[in-house]
Design an enzyme around this catalytic site. Sequence first.
Site, PDB file in Angstrom:
ATOM      1  N   GLU A  32       0.837  -1.198   0.000  1.00 10.85           N
ATOM      2  CA  GLU A  32       0.000   0.000   0.000  1.00 10.85           C
ATOM      3  C   GLU A  32       0.877   1.255   0.000  1.00 10.85           C
ATOM      4  OE1 GLU A  32      -2.772   0.302   3.289  1.00 10.85           O
ATOM      5  OE2 GLU A  32      -3.749   2.025   2.354  1.00 10.85           O
ATOM      6  N   GLU A 181     -12.512  -1.835   2.169  1.00 19.95           N
ATOM      7  CA  GLU A 181     -13.104  -1.500   3.477  1.00 19.95           C
ATOM      8  C   GLU A 181     -14.123  -0.368   3.333  1.00 19.95           C
ATOM      9  OE1 GLU A 181     -10.201  -1.146   6.663  1.00 19.95           O
ATOM     10  OE2 GLU A 181      -9.603  -3.230   6.413  1.00 19.95           O
ATOM     11  N   TYR A 246      -6.829  -8.852  11.470  1.00 19.02           N
ATOM     12  CA  TYR A 246      -5.633  -8.368  12.167  1.00 19.02           C
ATOM     13  C   TYR A 246      -5.772  -8.697  13.641  1.00 19.02           C
ATOM     14  CZ  TYR A 246      -4.564  -5.312   8.126  1.00 19.02           C
ATOM     15  OH  TYR A 246      -4.249  -4.811   6.885  1.00 19.02           O
ATOM     16  N   GLU A 297      -6.227  -8.986   3.351  1.00 14.50           N
ATOM     17  CA  GLU A 297      -5.338  -8.337   4.333  1.00 14.50           C
ATOM     18  C   GLU A 297      -5.364  -9.214   5.572  1.00 14.50           C
ATOM     19  OE1 GLU A 297      -5.932  -4.150   5.207  1.00 14.50           O
ATOM     20  OE2 GLU A 297      -6.430  -3.745   3.107  1.00 14.50           O
ATOM     21  N   GLN A 344       2.042  -6.023   5.560  1.00 17.83           N
ATOM     22  CA  GLN A 344       2.252  -5.705   4.176  1.00 17.83           C
ATOM     23  C   GLN A 344       3.641  -6.195   3.779  1.00 17.83           C
ATOM     24  OE1 GLN A 344       1.218  -1.603   3.245  1.00 17.83           O
ATOM     25  NE2 GLN A 344      -0.775  -1.787   4.223  1.00 17.83           N
TER      26      GLN A 344
HETATM   27  O1  AHR Z   1      -3.013  -2.435   6.126  1.00 15.38           O
HETATM   28  C1  AHR Z   1      -3.297  -1.214   6.753  1.00 15.38           C
HETATM   29  C2  AHR Z   1      -4.752  -0.814   6.641  1.00 15.38           C
HETATM   30  O2  AHR Z   1      -5.545  -1.742   7.313  1.00 15.38           O
HETATM   31  C3  AHR Z   1      -5.331  -0.778   5.248  1.00 15.38           C
HETATM   32  O3  AHR Z   1      -5.091   0.433   4.607  1.00 15.38           O
HETATM   33  C4  AHR Z   1      -6.797  -0.946   5.494  1.00 15.38           C
HETATM   34  O4  AHR Z   1      -7.453  -1.590   4.432  1.00 15.38           O
HETATM   35  C5  AHR Z   1      -6.853  -1.740   6.790  1.00 15.38           C
HETATM   36  O5  AHR Z   1      -7.711  -1.169   7.713  1.00 15.38           O
END
Ligand code: AHR
Length: 506
Positions: A32, A181, A246, A297, A344
């Site tokens: 990103e 998102e 996450y 992600e 990432q």
């Molecule tokens: O990976 C960081 C951020 O996490 C991304 O920009 C977003 O899609 C997610 O909330």
Amino acid sequence: MTSTSKLVPTLTVRTDDTLGTISPLLHGHFAEHLGRCVYDGLWVGTGSSIPNMGGWRSDVVAALKKIGVPMLRWPGGCFADSYHWRDGIGPMESRPRTFAESCGINVVETNEAGTHEFIALCRAIGAEPYLAGNVGSGTPQELMDWVHYCNGTADTTLVRERIANGHPESMNVRYWGIGNENWGCGGNYDAAAYAVEYRRFATFVKQMDSRVQAVTCGLDPAWNRTLMEALSGKLGLVDHLSIHTYWGAGHAAEFTEEEYYYILRGDEKVERDVRTAAEMLSEVTEGKKKIGIALDEWGIWHPQARWDCDYEATSTVRDAVAAAGVFDVLHRWCADVSMANIAQIVNVLQALIQTKGADMWLTPTYYAFALYAPHQNGESLRVEWKDAPTRSQEGTGSKTWPESVFDATSAMPLVSASASRKGGALAVSVSNRHISDPIDIVLRFEGAAPSGEARLQTLVSDSPRAANSAGEQDRVTVRETSVSVGGDGAIALTLPPHSIQTLLLG
Ligand code: AHR
């Protein structure tokens, strides 16, 4: 509390019980325009004193080629819904300097790394490009034009422009995200409103190129169901449902024992999210079309990886062992998950590579990817544990999120594994998740049993908190040895603590 039985844990690999093919896209990546992932991480520009290939750092490109990057998602993330692709084409000197925002970081975007540069990177590392389109601040026309510009073959003005900009052939970009998102940074839609937008954007994208695989944005079970029910009459417009996962606990490197185990239980959340989405998709689609789950992600988000440090944090062996657990989930669910992209690829969040000026080093997570690479394109095999040691979680430590990573009533297996077969070759990956103790196991095969010597690759580290850095680039690395298969086709292994091992047979 740790529960170990006196019996030696046995891992049985059923060589004739396959769960599906492990698509290489399950080992995909995400880059990103955020912090130093693209600019200063991957991209240094052609005028840099750091050796580069058309602006992309040569050392980073070489390291990525070594492990194979099957897919790269770009340019966001949250950046995607404010990105206007035309800003990133044409002569560098005439590209506008725009104001970009993602995840609370506002920067001047030079637009140096644009579509042509990204496609050149993908070709250099062998990655399938996956472009995330702008829904939140864009229009269907803008996204349709981007598809046209990249993929068109007819003699149109946009295709002529691409040719004039140096790319005569179609870029042939198959994977397109319809926003990112959109429940949050991508426009704060509710699920029903986004479904309307999705139908509109996807209609024109698919009209422009019917080979496009379109990805719709998911969130939690409630959003996903509302969205997919709204799209169920138009399944031709949807190919993948995106979910993001996450989790984090404590400090990136100075974590407690409870925090160590909390992070390792992230795979339970990934599996729960995947299972819930798979069950919902099968119900809503009634078997009319297979929609893939795009975990586009995923990764560990340490509490101190915040906007004020460009979302960077030390990456330790703990993160790599957690990634191995996620790969095992993805291999088990390979019939339902169509792609997975760690967040990432460089510098940001659970990065594989970190850079500082001219220095570059590989994180333990890089080595987890290297150890699992042999599974790509293999047939995923059913594996079963007997007498595996477990541990009950006594607490979570400080600063954990989200709260529901694992089911507190269930004990955590201290071993994790997956296996695959490619022709006559077998690959078995096993991790010992115990923070300090080695674990002896017996590996046996049911079906065709291998014989002879096997190559054993091990993530070598002296501590679960070990990390590589500019000054110590090889503290954590992979070593290869060989082991013999016993006469009965079984292999006895001692798994070092906090380790990942991949055994290659045949
Ligand atoms: O990976 C960081 C951020 O996490 C991304 O920009 C977003 O899609 C997610 O909330």
